[in-house]
Design an enzyme around this catalytic site. Structure first.
Site, PDB file in Angstrom:
ATOM      1  N   SER A   1       3.178  -1.129  -4.034  1.00 48.74           N
ATOM      2  CA  SER A   1       2.335  -2.247  -4.568  1.00 48.74           C
ATOM      3  C   SER A   1       0.732  -2.043  -3.885  1.00 48.74           C
ATOM      4  O   SER A   1       0.524  -1.219  -3.002  1.00 48.74           O
ATOM      5  CB  SER A   1       2.778  -3.569  -4.036  1.00 48.74           C
ATOM      6  OG  SER A   1       1.573  -4.530  -4.094  1.00 48.74           O
TER       7      SER A   1
ATOM      8  N   TYR B   1       3.814  -8.151   4.785  1.00 51.51           N
ATOM      9  CA  TYR B   1       4.309  -7.199   3.389  1.00 51.51           C
ATOM     10  C   TYR B   1       3.256  -6.130   2.888  1.00 51.51           C
ATOM     11  O   TYR B   1       3.811  -5.029   2.739  1.00 51.51           O
ATOM     12  CB  TYR B   1       4.463  -8.387   2.216  1.00 51.51           C
ATOM     13  CG  TYR B   1       4.615  -7.807   0.970  1.00 51.51           C
ATOM     14  CD1 TYR B   1       5.906  -7.355   0.651  1.00 51.51           C
ATOM     15  CD2 TYR B   1       3.714  -7.624  -0.159  1.00 51.51           C
ATOM     16  CE1 TYR B   1       6.299  -6.978  -0.550  1.00 51.51           C
ATOM     17  CE2 TYR B   1       4.040  -7.247  -1.377  1.00 51.51           C
ATOM     18  CZ  TYR B   1       5.237  -6.892  -1.593  1.00 51.51           C
ATOM     19  OH  TYR B   1       5.700  -6.270  -2.743  1.00 51.51           O
TER      20      TYR B   1
END
Length: 243
Positions: free
Chosen positions: A142, A166
Site C-alpha cells: 500500500s 498497518y
C-alpha cells in the site's frame, strides 16, 4: 505437470484477492484460492468456476507454519509446480492506531499477517516456484507504506490516517521484499510490490473509492511481467511508488 499457468492467491475468498483470482483466471490460468474460512473459500471457488475459471481451494492460514506447508504440498500434488504467488492476505490489526494510543498487540497482529505471513508463505512456495519457467511473486502492499509520502509536505501526503500498525507493517513488507529481490537476483524469479489504491473493502469499512476489480489490476500486471521485467520495485496504477 499441468500445462496451464498455476497461480496461488492468498486471501482470495473476497475483495481484492477474489478479483485478482478472477483476473488471472480469465487468462486461462489455474488458480489456487487461498483462504482460511472453508465456507467462503468453497463459495469463491464455485463462483470462479461458474465464470469459467479453473479454480481450486487451498486451505491456508498465513499465520500458521503447518498450514503453509500443507498448502505447498497440496499444490505440488495437484500441479507439480507454482508459476505465480500473489501474497494478498492482510489485516489492519485493529483500532486505535495512533502511536500514543495503540496497543502493542495491535502492531504485533498486523506484522504477523502482513509481513511474517508473507515470508512464511513465500518460503513454503519457493521450491515450487523454482520449478517454473517464469516464476513471479507479487506482494500486495500500500502507498501508506511509503516513507516518502508519509514524510512529505501536507499537500503531497496521500498516506491515509496516522497509523502505528498497518502503515508501518506495509513499510516493513516493502523492506523485506527488497531483501528477497537482492537474494533472488540472478535467478528467473521476479518479485515486486503492488498497491491497489483506496479500494472499498471490509478492511476499511468499504470507505474506499475504487472497486476491487480496479484494485486487482496492478497484481495482474505484475503477475504477467515478461522475463526481462523489473524486480524489487513498488508500483501502483500510475507507475513507480517512492519508497
Amino acid at each position: 505437470m499441468s500445462e496451464r499457468t498455476i497461480a496461488l492467491v492468498t486471501g482470495a475468498n473476497k475483495g481484492i484477492g477474489y478479483e485478482i483470482a478472477a483476473g488471472l483466471g480469465a487468462l486461462g490460468w489455474s488458480i489456487g484460492v487461498g483462504a482460511r474460512d472453508e465456507q467462503r473459500r468453497d463459495a469463491a471457488v464455485e463462483k470462479l468456476r461458474a465464470a469459467g475459471v479453473e479454480a481450486f481451494g487451498v486451505p491456508l492460514d498465513v499465520t500458521d507454519d503447518a498450514s503453509a506447508t500443507a498448502a505447498a504440498r497440496l499444490i505440488e500434488e495437484r500441479a507439480g509446480r507454482l508459476d505465480v504467488l500473489v501474497n494478498n492476505a492482510a489485516v489492519t490489526g485493529g483500532m486505535p492506531q495512533e502511536p500514543t494510543r495503540v496497543d502493542p498487540a495491535t502492531i504485533r497482529t498486523a506484522v504477523e499477517t502482513n509481513v511474517i505471513g508473507v515470508v512464511r508463505v513465500t518460503n513454503a512456495m519457493l521450491p515450487l516456484l523454482r520449478r517454473s519457467a517464469s516464476p513471479r511473486i507479487v506482494n500486495m502492499s500500500s502507498t501508506v507504506g511509503s516513507l516518502a509520502r508519509q514524510s512529505g509536505p501536507a499537500a503531497e501526503q496521500t498516506a491515509g490516517p496516522v497509523s502505528a500498525a498497518y502503515a508501518p507493517s506495509k513499510a516493513f513488507l516493502n523492506a523485506v521484499t527488497l531483501q528477497y529481490a537482492r537474494e533472488l537476483s540472478g535467478t528467473n524469479i521476479l518479485i515486486n510490490l503492488g498497491c491497489p489504491g483506496y479500494v472499498a473493502t471490509d478492511l476499511n469499512g468499504f470507505r474506499g473509492v475504487r472497486t476491487p476489480a480496479q484494485g486487482a489490476a496492478i497484481a495482474v500486471e505484475l503477475a504477467t511481467l515478461p522475463d526481462d521485467g523489473p524486480t524489487g520495485q513498488f508500483f501502483d496504477d500510475a507507475g513507480v511508488v517512492p519508497w
